[in-house]
Design an enzyme around this catalytic site. Sequence first.
Site, short mmCIF file in Angstrom:
data_model
loop_
_atom_site.label_atom_id
_atom_site.label_comp_id
_atom_site.label_asym_id
_atom_site.label_seq_id
_atom_site.Cartn_x
_atom_site.Cartn_y
_atom_site.Cartn_z
N GLU A 119 32.49 25.38 47.41
CA GLU A 119 33.14 24.12 47.75
C GLU A 119 34.65 24.16 47.51
O GLU A 119 35.43 23.67 48.33
CB GLU A 119 32.52 22.97 46.95
CG GLU A 119 31.16 22.51 47.45
CD GLU A 119 31.25 21.77 48.79
OE1 GLU A 119 32.38 21.38 49.18
OE2 GLU A 119 30.21 21.59 49.43
N GLU A 124 36.13 26.25 50.30
CA GLU A 124 36.12 25.56 51.59
C GLU A 124 37.19 24.47 51.66
O GLU A 124 37.84 24.31 52.69
CB GLU A 124 34.73 24.94 51.84
CG GLU A 124 33.64 25.97 52.13
CD GLU A 124 32.28 25.32 52.33
OE1 GLU A 124 31.33 26.05 52.64
OE2 GLU A 124 32.16 24.09 52.18
N GLU A 125 37.36 23.71 50.58
CA GLU A 125 38.28 22.57 50.62
C GLU A 125 39.74 22.97 50.42
O GLU A 125 40.64 22.34 50.99
CB GLU A 125 37.88 21.54 49.57
CG GLU A 125 36.56 20.85 49.87
CD GLU A 125 36.32 19.64 48.98
OE1 GLU A 125 37.17 19.37 48.10
OE2 GLU A 125 35.30 18.96 49.18
#
Length: 227
Positions: free
Chosen positions: A112, A115-116
């Site tokens: 996460e 990805e962010e």
Amino acid sequence: MDEMTIKDGVENVQLLPAIYDDYGGVVVELTEHMDPTVFLTRLKTSMSQWTLQGKKGVWIKLPIHLVNLVETAVKILLVQEKNGRWRGANAWKIPTGIVEMGEDISEGVIREVKEETGIDTEFVEVLAFRQWHKVFFGKSDLFFVCMMRRLSSDIKIQELEIEAAQWMPLEEYAALPYVEKESLMWYTSELCKAKVDKGYSGFSPQPVTSFFSDKPSHIYLNTRDLN
């Protein structure tokens, strides 16, 4: 590289002594005592200058007798989201996401964050977790606050979900008005400060076996105080 001064308002602010390495980064090695407030001012000014110069990373070496400067140098990775309750609020928050089916917590948070923000990280530990009922589709929810170790520096946001991302000094994040009012954010900042100031120990994954399944599994526990 010798120490330099640049104009900041009406005062000359001296940059931190630094050497440029061969990889587009900056190495700061401090040896003399310095007031934390002075260090913070010089650090912010230096960071602004190095950012303008396109430097990719900053490595600060502090000997044990300068441990009082450690908290000042600590930063937290924050994002502004395009969706959800914080949309359009210009509010900074830690990166969050949902663990996928069959994915360990330690794997999910690494994915996460990548990805962010585009930042590569290594999982360290779970600092705390919150239990919340009747959330999505009437189901219960477990929210884990995790500590990660940074492995890269260049931020590259996921433009579909993230408006902006940045590294912010911990004390600056803790002082934001909505952090003081939002209890989850407040506890997150307090956990970070406890980790820095008091050596707070969270829960690290340890592989376990079971009589009921041969699939790999982990137990999360405080390894520091485990006999």
